[in-house]
Design a protein around this motif. Structure first.
Motif, short mmCIF file in Angstrom:
data_model
loop_
_atom_site.label_atom_id
_atom_site.label_comp_id
_atom_site.label_asym_id
_atom_site.label_seq_id
_atom_site.Cartn_x
_atom_site.Cartn_y
_atom_site.Cartn_z
N ASN A 50 -65.85 -75.32 -49.03
CA ASN A 50 -66.34 -74.92 -48.06
C ASN A 50 -68.37 -75.26 -47.89
O ASN A 50 -68.34 -74.74 -49.35
CB ASN A 50 -66.50 -73.45 -48.02
CG ASN A 50 -64.97 -73.71 -47.18
OD1 ASN A 50 -64.28 -75.11 -46.38
ND2 ASN A 50 -63.65 -72.68 -47.73
N ASP B 283 -65.16 -78.74 -45.05
CA ASP B 283 -66.34 -79.10 -44.37
C ASP B 283 -67.59 -79.74 -44.54
O ASP B 283 -68.32 -79.26 -44.25
CB ASP B 283 -66.78 -77.46 -43.13
CG ASP B 283 -68.14 -76.96 -44.59
OD1 ASP B 283 -66.56 -76.68 -45.91
OD2 ASP B 283 -67.84 -76.01 -44.41
N GLY C 269 -67.11 -82.63 -43.30
CA GLY C 269 -67.53 -82.20 -41.85
C GLY C 269 -68.22 -83.56 -41.27
O GLY C 269 -67.57 -84.58 -40.88
N SER D 113 -63.20 -84.61 -38.77
CA SER D 113 -64.60 -85.60 -39.11
C SER D 113 -65.18 -86.14 -38.01
O SER D 113 -65.14 -86.28 -37.52
CB SER D 113 -64.01 -86.20 -40.72
OG SER D 113 -64.33 -85.90 -41.00
#
Length: 211
Positions: free
Chosen positions: A120, A151, A178, A206
């Motif tokens: 993360n 992410d 992400g 994504s």
């Protein structure tokens, strides 16, 4: 965190292959286990290093800023992240002017570079790098060259991906994270055996921007 620098060094035929007290012990980071220290690798070579677990050449964990510049990663192998394995999040990884060639993730993801599902907040910037014939052909093989999770924010500029392959998703790149921005980069003959995304495979959460 302290700061460490590796400059003009060669790491060849190093191994982390002895099983420890549990199946996860004693088998990560064939050349360098980089933990709790910011730092930089520059003008160095990592050739034919092996880890029985993660990070065939370099295993990076618990720090916030790490860069690799003008270096070579060749013929390294590991279950995951044969060139570079980034274990934790909230860090910035910069890779510039570096060649990744013939690296192999034998079971999981990222023939050259892999983050993990616990990453993360990780940011990965790739600039002027070449990824050639890296593979992730094991049972869980995603991202023949690069695999990112959670992410993660990935930026790739002025780079090339040639003849990389993965068994499952993303012959060159698997991004389950992400935002991903790719600029001025070529993808050629990747994913010879990939099930999905010969060049790039993106997770449904994504965001991809290619120019």
């Amino acid at each position: 965190s302290s700061n460490l620098m590796v400059t003009n060094c060669n790491f060849t035929n190093n191994q982390a292959t002895t099983k420890g007290s549990t199946d996860r012990d004693g088998r990560d980071a064939g050349a360098i286990w980089w933990i709790s220290s910011n730092g930089k690798i520059e003008n160095s070579q990592f050739i034919h290093n092996t880890a029985r677990g993660w990070g065939g050449a370099v295993f990076y964990q618990h720090a916030s800023d790490f860069s690799i510049v003008n270096s070579i990663f060749e013929q390294n192998s590991a279950l995951q992240g044969a060139g570079l394995l980034v274990r934790d999040g909230n860090c910035k990884i910069t890779v510039k002017g570096t060649n990744f060639t013939d690296n192999t993730a034998t079971q999981n993801t990222g023939g050259a570079i892999s983050t993990t599902p616990w990453n993360n907040g990780v940011t990965v910037d790739i600039d002027e790098c070449n990824f050639t014939h890296n593979t992730a052909l094991g049972v869980s093989g995603d991202g023949g060259a690069i695999s990112t999770y959670a992410d993660a924010v990935l930026t790739i500029k002025s780079s090339s991906f040639t003849n990389n392959d993965a068994k499952n998703w993303g012959g060159a790149l698997s991004h389950k994270g992400g935002a991903c921005t790719i600029t001025g980069t070529t993808f050629d003959n990747n994913g010879q055996t990939s099930q999905r995304g010969g060049a790039i495979c993106m997770d449904t959460d994504s965001k991809l921007d290619v120019t």
